[in-house]
Design a protein around this motif. Structure first.
Motif, PDB file in Angstrom:
ATOM      1  N   VAL A  59       0.725  -1.383   0.037  1.00 29.33           N
ATOM      2  CA  VAL A  59      -0.093  -0.054  -0.063  1.00 29.33           C
ATOM      3  C   VAL A  59       0.650   1.333   0.021  1.00 29.33           C
ATOM      4  N   ASN A  60       0.178   2.363  -0.608  1.00 29.06           N
ATOM      5  CA  ASN A  60       0.971   3.495  -0.544  1.00 29.06           C
ATOM      6  C   ASN A  60       0.336   4.218   0.566  1.00 29.06           C
ATOM      7  N   THR A  61       1.078   4.553   1.584  1.00 26.00           N
ATOM      8  CA  THR A  61       0.320   5.051   2.742  1.00 26.00           C
ATOM      9  C   THR A  61       0.408   6.676   2.574  1.00 26.00           C
ATOM     10  N   GLY A  62       1.006   7.277   1.455  1.00 29.73           N
ATOM     11  CA  GLY A  62       1.210   8.684   1.427  1.00 29.73           C
ATOM     12  C   GLY A  62       2.601   9.199   2.020  1.00 29.73           C
ATOM     13  N   TYR A  63       3.048   8.048   2.772  1.00 28.06           N
ATOM     14  CA  TYR A  63       4.452   8.523   3.347  1.00 28.06           C
ATOM     15  C   TYR A  63       5.277   7.417   3.043  1.00 28.06           C
ATOM     16  N   GLY A  64       5.093   6.781   2.041  1.00 26.52           N
ATOM     17  CA  GLY A  64       6.167   5.595   1.711  1.00 26.52           C
ATOM     18  C   GLY A  64       5.201   4.336   1.128  1.00 26.52           C
ATOM     19  N   TRP A  65       5.860   3.248   0.870  1.00 30.68           N
ATOM     20  CA  TRP A  65       5.179   1.952   0.493  1.00 30.68           C
ATOM     21  C   TRP A  65       5.223   1.198   2.099  1.00 30.68           C
ATOM     22  N   SER A 160       8.414  -3.970  -8.617  1.00 29.18           N
ATOM     23  CA  SER A 160       7.742  -4.170  -9.729  1.00 29.18           C
ATOM     24  C   SER A 160       6.142  -3.791  -9.322  1.00 29.18           C
ATOM     25  N   LEU A 161       5.610  -3.807  -8.331  1.00 27.79           N
ATOM     26  CA  LEU A 161       4.173  -3.509  -7.890  1.00 27.79           C
ATOM     27  C   LEU A 161       4.294  -2.144  -7.766  1.00 27.79           C
ATOM     28  N   ILE A 162       5.176  -1.201  -7.548  1.00 26.62           N
ATOM     29  CA  ILE A 162       5.161   0.160  -7.300  1.00 26.62           C
ATOM     30  C   ILE A 162       4.469   0.855  -8.173  1.00 26.62           C
ATOM     31  N   PRO A 163       4.484   0.806  -9.511  1.00 28.39           N
ATOM     32  CA  PRO A 163       3.977   1.615 -10.514  1.00 28.39           C
ATOM     33  C   PRO A 163       2.179   1.282 -10.432  1.00 28.39           C
ATOM     34  N   LYS A 164       1.722   0.365  -9.714  1.00 30.62           N
ATOM     35  CA  LYS A 164       0.409   0.367  -9.268  1.00 30.62           C
ATOM     36  C   LYS A 164      -0.020   1.013  -8.046  1.00 30.62           C
ATOM     37  N   ILE A 165       1.054   1.451  -7.480  1.00 27.25           N
ATOM     38  CA  ILE A 165       0.632   2.279  -6.312  1.00 27.25           C
ATOM     39  C   ILE A 165       1.149   3.513  -6.178  1.00 27.25           C
ATOM     40  N   ILE A 166       1.322   4.268  -7.327  1.00 27.57           N
ATOM     41  CA  ILE A 166       1.877   5.626  -7.296  1.00 27.57           C
ATOM     42  C   ILE A 166       1.151   6.569  -6.342  1.00 27.57           C
ATOM     43  N   GLN A 221      16.454   1.014  -8.812  1.00 29.70           N
ATOM     44  CA  GLN A 221      15.492   0.581  -7.533  1.00 29.70           C
ATOM     45  C   GLN A 221      15.128   1.819  -6.813  1.00 29.70           C
ATOM     46  N   LEU A 222      16.239   2.415  -6.233  1.00 29.08           N
ATOM     47  CA  LEU A 222      15.784   3.407  -5.259  1.00 29.08           C
ATOM     48  C   LEU A 222      15.001   4.562  -6.181  1.00 29.08           C
ATOM     49  N   GLU A 223      15.289   4.716  -7.356  1.00 25.99           N
ATOM     50  CA  GLU A 223      14.476   5.794  -8.233  1.00 25.99           C
ATOM     51  C   GLU A 223      13.130   5.555  -8.193  1.00 25.99           C
ATOM     52  N   VAL A 224      12.793   4.299  -8.262  1.00 24.75           N
ATOM     53  CA  VAL A 224      11.551   3.697  -8.437  1.00 24.75           C
ATOM     54  C   VAL A 224      10.785   4.170  -6.998  1.00 24.75           C
ATOM     55  N   PHE A 225      11.391   4.152  -5.816  1.00 26.41           N
ATOM     56  CA  PHE A 225      10.855   4.453  -4.757  1.00 26.41           C
ATOM     57  C   PHE A 225      10.491   5.921  -4.719  1.00 26.41           C
ATOM     58  N   ARG A 226      11.425   6.696  -5.156  1.00 28.40           N
ATOM     59  CA  ARG A 226      11.132   8.174  -5.246  1.00 28.40           C
ATOM     60  C   ARG A 226      10.081   8.751  -6.362  1.00 28.40           C
ATOM     61  N   SER A 227       9.492   7.621  -7.078  1.00 32.77           N
ATOM     62  CA  SER A 227       8.522   8.125  -8.040  1.00 32.77           C
ATOM     63  C   SER A 227       7.325   7.779  -7.383  1.00 32.77           C
ATOM     64  N   LEU A 228       7.116   7.492  -6.166  1.00 30.42           N
ATOM     65  CA  LEU A 228       5.996   7.384  -5.269  1.00 30.42           C
ATOM     66  C   LEU A 228       5.354   8.643  -5.173  1.00 30.42           C
ATOM     67  N   LYS A 229       3.929   8.726  -5.124  1.00 34.28           N
ATOM     68  CA  LYS A 229       3.613  10.251  -4.869  1.00 34.28           C
ATOM     69  C   LYS A 229       2.842  10.416  -3.253  1.00 34.28           C
ATOM     70  N   VAL A 231       0.403  12.252  -2.681  1.00 34.06           N
ATOM     71  CA  VAL A 231      -1.063  12.905  -2.960  1.00 34.06           C
ATOM     72  C   VAL A 231      -1.997  11.695  -3.438  1.00 34.06           C
ATOM     73  N   GLY A 232      -3.107  12.088  -3.289  1.00 34.20           N
ATOM     74  CA  GLY A 232      -3.977  10.890  -3.909  1.00 34.20           C
ATOM     75  C   GLY A 232      -4.262  11.372  -5.290  1.00 34.20           C
ATOM     76  N   GLU A 233      -4.847  10.092  -6.257  1.00 31.61           N
ATOM     77  CA  GLU A 233      -4.910  10.658  -7.673  1.00 31.61           C
ATOM     78  C   GLU A 233      -5.845  11.710  -7.904  1.00 31.61           C
ATOM     79  N   GLU A 234      -6.860  12.003  -7.028  1.00 32.13           N
ATOM     80  CA  GLU A 234      -7.625  12.999  -7.181  1.00 32.13           C
ATOM     81  C   GLU A 234      -7.103  14.404  -7.040  1.00 32.13           C
ATOM     82  N   ASP A 235      -5.930  14.559  -6.371  1.00 32.77           N
ATOM     83  CA  ASP A 235      -5.432  15.770  -6.025  1.00 32.77           C
ATOM     84  C   ASP A 235      -4.832  16.399  -7.293  1.00 32.77           C
ATOM     85  N   ALA A 236      -5.491  17.349  -7.807  1.00 31.34           N
ATOM     86  CA  ALA A 236      -5.007  17.792  -9.267  1.00 31.34           C
ATOM     87  C   ALA A 236      -3.538  18.450  -9.059  1.00 31.34           C
TER      88      ALA A 236
END
Ligand SMILES: NS(=O)(=O)c1ccc(O)c(NC(=O)NCCCCO)c1
Ligand SMILES: [Zn+2]
Length: 264
Positions: A59-65, A160-166, A221-229, A231-236
């Motif tokens: 899960v993306n907690t908003g603070y990390g995975w 490999s699962l991070i792109p699903k929980i951006i 691999q570390l760059e993938v961690f840094r691609s997490l957001k 904010v939620g999908e709805e936050d424009a």
């Protein structure tokens, strides 16, 4: 809400989370000259057992995975622990550049990231939530991560699962087989001290065990961690905004706590 930016980061947490200003906070700088190796630990090796199929959700907690786990067949014991603790979840902290990112530091040195395996005292308490309000409620294993040339194969299953929980709140119910042994260093040598959660509410409920030997992770691999957001999908917001490029709390004073070590 709290976070890791200049206006909601660690220096502001105590305003809303008073425990953050306590005397038993984590992380700390591990001053190796202060570590004592008394006999109380030498014949009590830290022992863990994790079935490979205990991870069931990321899960993306908003603070990390965070990977949530079934704790029933897991066990952590020995070392500084007087009871058997069960694995609840594991997650990671990192920085914007490779010269920072770990929460604990060793003689002032930061690693690029730090993995936390979070366990709770299921012998004494009836839930993780109850345990998180007790001084011996949680046991967290800290594993330093340094940049290496090779990918870490077990971490790759998570990456490999991070792109699903951006976005914050997204999760992936992927039950994936993990060989936890390769998420932990070969050497069982560690430092241990009494501390807290390193994020709000900063409860002083953790028996910390930080391994001396780092594991490796690749830059990609570390760059993938840094691609997490955060904010939620709805936050424009602009595509480059809201990226979780860092989510570590800098060290707090050890104060008069004892820092023990096991192994050279
Ligand atoms: N970094 S730590 O010390 O190993 C650690 C272990 C277990 C935890 O529960 C927390 N903190 C936490 O849950 N805060 C609630 C809001 C965050 C959303 O997930 C931190
Ligand atoms: Zn953590």
């Amino acid at each position: 809400d709290w976070g890791y930016t200049d206006d909601n980061g660690p220096s502001t947490w105590a305003e809303k989370y008073p425990l953050a200003a306590g005397a038993r906070q984590s992380p700390v700088d591990i001053d190796t000259s202060k570590a004592t190796s008394d006999n109380s630990l030498v014949d009590r090796e830290i022992d863990w057992s994790y079935p490979s199929n205990c991870s069931y959700r990321i899960v993306n907690t908003g603070y990390g995975w965070r990977v949530d786990t079934y704790g029933d067949d897991t066990a952590l014991s020995g070392g500084p622990l007087s009871e058997v603790y069960k694995l609840e979840q594991f997650h990671c902290h990192w920085g914007a550049t490779n010269d920072e990112g770990s929460e604990h530091t060793v003689d002032g040195k930061s690693y690029a990231a730090e993995l936390h395996l979070v366990h709770w005292n299921s012998e004494k308490y009836s839930s993780f939530k109850e345990a998180a309000s007790q001084p011996d409620g949680l046991a967290v294993l800290g594993v330093f991560m340094e940049i290496g040339n090779a990918d870490n194969a077990e971490l790759e299953k998570i990456i490999s699962l991070i792109p699903k929980i951006i976005h914050k709140g997204q999760d992936s119910q992927a039950s994936f087989d993990l060989d936890f042994g390769s998420l932990l260093p070969e050497s069982k040598h560690y430092w241990t001290y009494l501390g807290s959660l390193t994020t709000p509410p900063c409860n002083e409920c953790v028996i910390w065990t930080v391994f001396k030997e780092p594991i490796t992770i690749s830059e990609r691999q570390l760059e993938v961690f840094r691609s997490l957001k955060s904010v939620g999908e709805e936050d424009a917001i602009e595509p480059e905004e809201g990226k979780l490029v860092k989510n570590y709390r800098p060290p707090l004073p050890l104060g008069n706590r004892v820092l023990r070590e096991c192994g050279p």
